[in-house]
Design a protein around this motif. Sequence first.
Motif, short mmCIF file in Angstrom:
data_model
loop_
_atom_site.label_atom_id
_atom_site.label_comp_id
_atom_site.label_asym_id
_atom_site.label_seq_id
_atom_site.Cartn_x
_atom_site.Cartn_y
_atom_site.Cartn_z
N THR A 63 48.92 38.57 44.14
CA THR A 63 48.79 39.22 45.44
C THR A 63 47.89 40.46 45.33
OG1 THR A 63 50.96 38.43 46.08
CG2 THR A 63 50.04 40.21 47.40
N SER A 64 48.10 41.27 44.30
CA SER A 64 47.29 42.48 44.15
C SER A 64 45.84 42.16 43.79
CB SER A 64 47.90 43.41 43.10
OG SER A 64 47.79 42.84 41.81
N CYS A 65 45.56 40.91 43.46
CA CYS A 65 44.20 40.48 43.15
C CYS A 65 43.53 39.81 44.35
CB CYS A 65 44.23 39.51 41.97
SG CYS A 65 44.89 40.21 40.45
N GLY A 66 44.17 39.90 45.52
CA GLY A 66 43.57 39.37 46.73
C GLY A 66 43.89 37.91 47.03
N TYR A 67 44.89 37.37 46.38
CA TYR A 67 45.29 35.98 46.61
C TYR A 67 46.43 35.89 47.61
CZ TYR A 67 42.50 34.20 42.76
OH TYR A 67 41.45 33.84 41.95
N GLU A 68 46.37 34.88 48.44
CA GLU A 68 47.54 34.49 49.23
C GLU A 68 48.39 33.68 48.26
OE1 GLU A 68 48.84 31.28 52.63
OE2 GLU A 68 46.74 31.93 52.59
N VAL A 69 49.63 34.08 48.08
CA VAL A 69 50.50 33.40 47.13
C VAL A 69 51.38 32.40 47.87
CG1 VAL A 69 52.40 33.72 45.50
CG2 VAL A 69 50.46 35.28 45.48
N VAL A 70 51.39 31.17 47.35
CA VAL A 70 52.22 30.10 47.87
C VAL A 70 53.18 29.72 46.74
CG1 VAL A 70 52.24 27.72 48.70
CG2 VAL A 70 50.36 29.25 49.34
N VAL A 71 54.46 29.69 47.03
CA VAL A 71 55.46 29.39 46.01
C VAL A 71 55.79 27.90 46.02
CG1 VAL A 71 57.83 29.83 45.23
CG2 VAL A 71 56.44 31.70 46.16
N ASN A 72 55.65 27.30 44.85
CA ASN A 72 56.07 25.92 44.65
C ASN A 72 57.52 26.00 44.18
OD1 ASN A 72 56.69 23.36 43.79
ND2 ASN A 72 54.77 23.05 42.69
N ASP A 73 58.44 25.69 45.07
CA ASP A 73 59.86 25.79 44.73
C ASP A 73 60.38 24.58 43.97
OD1 ASP A 73 59.72 23.97 46.78
OD2 ASP A 73 61.24 24.93 48.03
N ASP A 74 59.51 23.61 43.70
CA ASP A 74 59.91 22.42 42.95
C ASP A 74 58.80 21.99 41.99
OD1 ASP A 74 61.21 20.17 42.02
OD2 ASP A 74 60.93 19.01 43.86
N PRO A 75 58.50 22.82 40.97
CA PRO A 75 57.42 22.45 40.05
C PRO A 75 57.70 21.17 39.28
CG PRO A 75 58.54 24.45 39.32
CD PRO A 75 59.09 24.10 40.66
N ALA A 76 58.96 20.77 39.18
CA ALA A 76 59.28 19.52 38.49
C ALA A 76 58.72 18.31 39.23
CB ALA A 76 60.80 19.38 38.34
#
Length: 190
Positions: A63-76
């Motif tokens: 986020t501090s690098c200018g990215y919109e962060v999207v969370v993958n709640d199921d990486p499996a």
Amino acid sequence: MIRAERTALVLLAAGRSRRFGAADKLTIPYLGRPLGLHVVVALEAVPFAARIGVVAETALDLTSCGYEVVVNDDPAAGLGRSLRLGVEAALRCDPDAVVIALADMPRVTATQIYRLLDHAVGPDAIVASSDGEVPRPPALFGRAHLPELLAAQGDMGARELVQRGHHIVVPPAELVDVDTPEDLERLIHG
């Protein structure tokens, strides 16, 4: 040529790192910064229309690098889920193309990305990096292929699309992918 200003960058950083062990490999120091921030710094001057970082459980601060962060709640669920989440977010800026990069590839360069963009012609473009034998990320996908990326499943991700695209040969050192502690040791000690 597709312009960077009409391209979204999707940085995949939600892998489970099973082969690396319990440590969050993206936060391990490498040359004075976390491993996962090397590609971020290398591409910071490329004027992308949007920067999306797909993460799971990591202390990597995109986020501090200018990215919109999207969370993958199921990486499996595999790479395909991260890919879909990133492309869904990228669609909000209505891009002509999407560049997919991996956070565990610390030697990617801006020049490499500009070469992908220079060889991308129109909405049907698929341009991937290669060591001369195997195509891999970073890869660019024109707008016409975004529905296929949104349908990605499991750990195959966009492999089939990358196989049939145009391949830009780059020095193998720029394609180093850190999957194991041994990979990191080889990277550090040459």
